[in-house]
Design an enzyme around this catalytic site. Structure first.
Site, PDB file in Angstrom:
ATOM      1  N   ASP A 106       0.893  -1.161   0.000  1.00 15.19           N
ATOM      2  CA  ASP A 106       0.000   0.000   0.000  1.00 15.19           C
ATOM      3  C   ASP A 106       0.933   1.213   0.000  1.00 15.19           C
ATOM      4  OD1 ASP A 106      -2.093   1.815   0.289  1.00 15.19           O
ATOM      5  OD2 ASP A 106      -2.122   1.616   2.467  1.00 15.19           O
ATOM      6  N   GLU A 117      -1.528  -1.529  -4.480  1.00 13.23           N
ATOM      7  CA  GLU A 117      -2.763  -0.751  -4.517  1.00 13.23           C
ATOM      8  C   GLU A 117      -2.592   0.446  -5.434  1.00 13.23           C
ATOM      9  OE1 GLU A 117      -5.520   1.823  -1.466  1.00 13.23           O
ATOM     10  OE2 GLU A 117      -4.814  -0.139  -0.793  1.00 13.23           O
ATOM     11  N   ASP A 140      -1.922   0.936   7.923  1.00 10.03           N
ATOM     12  CA  ASP A 140      -1.258   0.842   6.624  1.00 10.03           C
ATOM     13  C   ASP A 140      -0.631  -0.542   6.438  1.00 10.03           C
ATOM     14  OD1 ASP A 140      -1.289   3.787   5.567  1.00 10.03           O
ATOM     15  OD2 ASP A 140      -0.715   3.904   7.676  1.00 10.03           O
TER      16      ASP A 140
END
Length: 194
Positions: free
Chosen positions: A15, A75, A148
């Site tokens: 991410d 992502e 995260d």
């Protein structure tokens, strides 16, 4: 002869972010997945944006060299109200992709909504809901300091759920190195062989 679903592979999920980059690694053994590692790379104390990008590249290369993943799931940046934030996220994502390409790792990109949908069944799930589902699915109790980390893990698990083969059956957004990218995009790349 091995059945395709009996093979093992390691998936690195990222991410991307310029303040915190989350990552997660899973081992896929046939139909089962196991948690290998998850964590964050913190960059809040780095003032220079270019140094943050360098840190993302270096940490991604280190993760690849350490864990030897078969593929990277990342992502995609989503469009928000602030175009500058999206630009910075796109650069962060680009550095992680460049790191994977430098090690000839196959890359697949997922939209945030697709990741949430595949983990929780709800494309509008909160980070907390995604984290809770991952804890149940992968049987870990530690709550990461940052959501995260579970966001990075969610990308890896999402990729596993798609059962994308290691080679062959490539999507439009999956590359296994510079050579493959150049071959697939010959009309967009100038040749300097003359």
């Amino acid at each position: 002869m091995d059945e395709p679903n009996n093979k093992e592979r390691i998936i690195l999920g990222i991410d991307p972010g310029t303040a915190v980059m989350g990552y997660g690694l899973v081992l896929e053994k046939g139909p089962k997945i196991e948690l290998i590692s998850l964590g964050v790379v913190k960059m809040e104390k780095i003032d220079d944006h270019m140094l943050k990008l360098q840190r993302i590249f270096e940490k991604t290369v280190a993760l690849i060299d350490n864990y030897k993943p078969d593929c990277l799931a990342i992502e995609a940046p989503f469009y928000g109200k602030n175009i500058q934030v999206m630009l910075k996220l796109g650069r962060a994502q680009g550095m992680a992709i460049a790191a994977a390409l430098s090690r000839n790792i196959v890359i697949t990109e997922y939209a945030p909504r697709k990741i949430k949908q595949s983990i929780t069944g709800n494309g509008n799930a909160t980070k907390e809901q995604v984290a809770a589902m991952l804890q149940t699915l992968l049987k870990f109790k530690e709550t990461p300091d940052f959501l995260d980390a579970t966001d990075g893990l969610a990308v890896a698990v999402c990729h596993s759920f798609q059962r994308v083969p290691i080679s062959g059956g490539k999507s439009k957004k999956s590359y296994s190195g510079w050579d493959t990218f150049v071959k697939d995009n010959a009309s967009r790349v100038k040749s300097s062989s003359k």
